[in-house]
Scaffold this motif. Structure first.
Motif, PDB file in Angstrom:
ATOM      1  N   ALA A  25      29.684  -0.766  -9.463  1.00  0.00           N
ATOM      2  CA  ALA A  25      28.884   0.388  -9.075  1.00  0.00           C
ATOM      3  C   ALA A  25      29.791   1.603  -8.957  1.00  0.00           C
ATOM      4  N   ARG A  26      29.196   2.759  -9.196  1.00  0.00           N
ATOM      5  CA  ARG A  26      29.855   4.035  -8.930  1.00  0.00           C
ATOM      6  C   ARG A  26      29.205   4.588  -7.667  1.00  0.00           C
ATOM      7  N   ILE A  27      30.015   5.092  -6.751  1.00  0.00           N
ATOM      8  CA  ILE A  27      29.491   5.681  -5.518  1.00  0.00           C
ATOM      9  C   ILE A  27      29.990   7.121  -5.451  1.00  0.00           C
ATOM     10  N   ASP A  28      29.045   8.056  -5.442  1.00  0.00           N
ATOM     11  CA  ASP A  28      29.366   9.476  -5.330  1.00  0.00           C
ATOM     12  C   ASP A  28      29.103   9.925  -3.900  1.00  0.00           C
ATOM     13  N   PHE A  29      29.996  10.768  -3.392  1.00  0.00           N
ATOM     14  CA  PHE A  29      29.890  11.279  -2.036  1.00  0.00           C
ATOM     15  C   PHE A  29      29.948  12.802  -2.049  1.00  0.00           C
ATOM     16  N   ALA A  30      28.997  13.428  -1.375  1.00  0.00           N
ATOM     17  CA  ALA A  30      29.088  14.863  -1.093  1.00  0.00           C
ATOM     18  C   ALA A  30      30.166  15.037  -0.026  1.00  0.00           C
ATOM     19  N   PRO A  31      30.617  16.258   0.242  1.00  0.00           N
ATOM     20  CA  PRO A  31      31.533  16.459   1.354  1.00  0.00           C
ATOM     21  C   PRO A  31      30.954  15.855   2.642  1.00  0.00           C
ATOM     22  N   TYR A  32      31.734  15.023   3.282  1.00  0.00           N
ATOM     23  CA  TYR A  32      31.378  14.324   4.519  1.00  0.00           C
ATOM     24  C   TYR A  32      30.207  13.342   4.347  1.00  0.00           C
ATOM     25  N   GLY A  33      29.871  13.007   3.109  1.00  0.00           N
ATOM     26  CA  GLY A  33      28.783  12.063   2.839  1.00  0.00           C
ATOM     27  C   GLY A  33      29.119  10.652   3.299  1.00  0.00           C
ATOM     28  N   GLN A  41      32.818   6.514   4.145  1.00  0.00           N
ATOM     29  CA  GLN A  41      32.470   7.897   4.458  1.00  0.00           C
ATOM     30  C   GLN A  41      33.538   8.838   3.911  1.00  0.00           C
ATOM     31  N   ASN A  42      33.055   9.897   3.250  1.00  0.00           N
ATOM     32  CA  ASN A  42      33.931  10.945   2.773  1.00  0.00           C
ATOM     33  C   ASN A  42      34.386  11.753   3.989  1.00  0.00           C
ATOM     34  N   ILE A  43      35.691  11.929   4.140  1.00  0.00           N
ATOM     35  CA  ILE A  43      36.206  12.587   5.344  1.00  0.00           C
ATOM     36  C   ILE A  43      36.734  13.993   5.073  1.00  0.00           C
ATOM     37  N   VAL A  44      36.481  14.510   3.875  1.00  0.00           N
ATOM     38  CA  VAL A  44      36.962  15.854   3.549  1.00  0.00           C
ATOM     39  C   VAL A  44      35.822  16.719   3.021  1.00  0.00           C
ATOM     40  N   ASN A  45      36.088  17.993   2.863  1.00  0.00           N
ATOM     41  CA  ASN A  45      35.072  18.960   2.446  1.00  0.00           C
ATOM     42  C   ASN A  45      35.012  19.135   0.933  1.00  0.00           C
ATOM     43  N   THR A  46      35.344  18.096   0.197  1.00  0.00           N
ATOM     44  CA  THR A  46      35.221  18.092  -1.264  1.00  0.00           C
ATOM     45  C   THR A  46      34.569  16.783  -1.678  1.00  0.00           C
ATOM     46  N   PRO A  47      33.938  16.740  -2.841  1.00  0.00           N
ATOM     47  CA  PRO A  47      33.303  15.496  -3.284  1.00  0.00           C
ATOM     48  C   PRO A  47      34.305  14.349  -3.441  1.00  0.00           C
ATOM     49  N   ALA A  48      33.801  13.142  -3.348  1.00  0.00           N
ATOM     50  CA  ALA A  48      34.612  11.943  -3.548  1.00  0.00           C
ATOM     51  C   ALA A  48      33.844  10.973  -4.441  1.00  0.00           C
TER      52      ALA A  48
END
Length: 151
Positions: free
Chosen positions: A54-62, A118-125
């Motif tokens: 699977a691919r998991i996309d995260f918004a900032p802080y997602g 959880q994304n811990i920064v203000n950029t996508p992950a």
């Protein structure tokens, strides 16, 4: 997994193919994350092979909220950004194992244990997960508990 094996005489290359994992997922939802699965539902040729991804996309802080895979362990690699990840062992100890992952880092979630990212920064992950089942299933804990159909 409920899938019938296809007659080998009619199998085609398309039965072993998936396109689009390079496409960014839409993270504009309450969690700020989206999972793009590549399992037996997307690639029929995975039937009985015991693998998926699977691919998991995260918004900032997602957040990919606490969930389990009842039929497979997961190995996750970060390909963009930084993620805080972890899992909880089963009763009676309920130990929490966490780690901050950066690009190239890998973490394993054992089968059936509650885990999260959880994304811990203000950029996508972005992360890629390999799973030890062609149909690992997913149970999101909060949805299962609070969204269940009461008798």
């Amino acid at each position: 997994n409920g899938k019938v094996c296809k007659d080998p005489k009619v199998v085609k290359a398309e039965d072993f193919f998936f396109s689009g994992l390079d496409q960014e997922g839409n993270t504009s939802n309450r969690q700020g994350s989206v999972v793009t699965p590549v399992n037996v539902m997307q690639i029929g040729g995975l039937n009985t092979l015991g693998i998926s991804l699977a691919r998991i996309d995260f918004a900032p802080y997602g957040l990919n909220p606490p969930h389990i895979h009842p039929r497979g362990s997961e190995i996750l690699v970060v390909v963009k950004g930084s993620l805080y990840v972890g899992f909880v062992t089963s009763n009676p100890d309920n130990r929490l194992f966490t780690k901050v992952l950066n690009v190239g880092d890998v973490f394993v979630f054992p089968i059936g244990l509650i885990h999260f990212q959880q994304n811990i920064v203000n950029t996508p992950a972005v992360a890629i997960s390999g799973l030890s089942s062609q149909n690992p299933g997913v149970i999101t804990v909060a949805n299962a508990v609070f969204g269940s159909n009461l008798p």
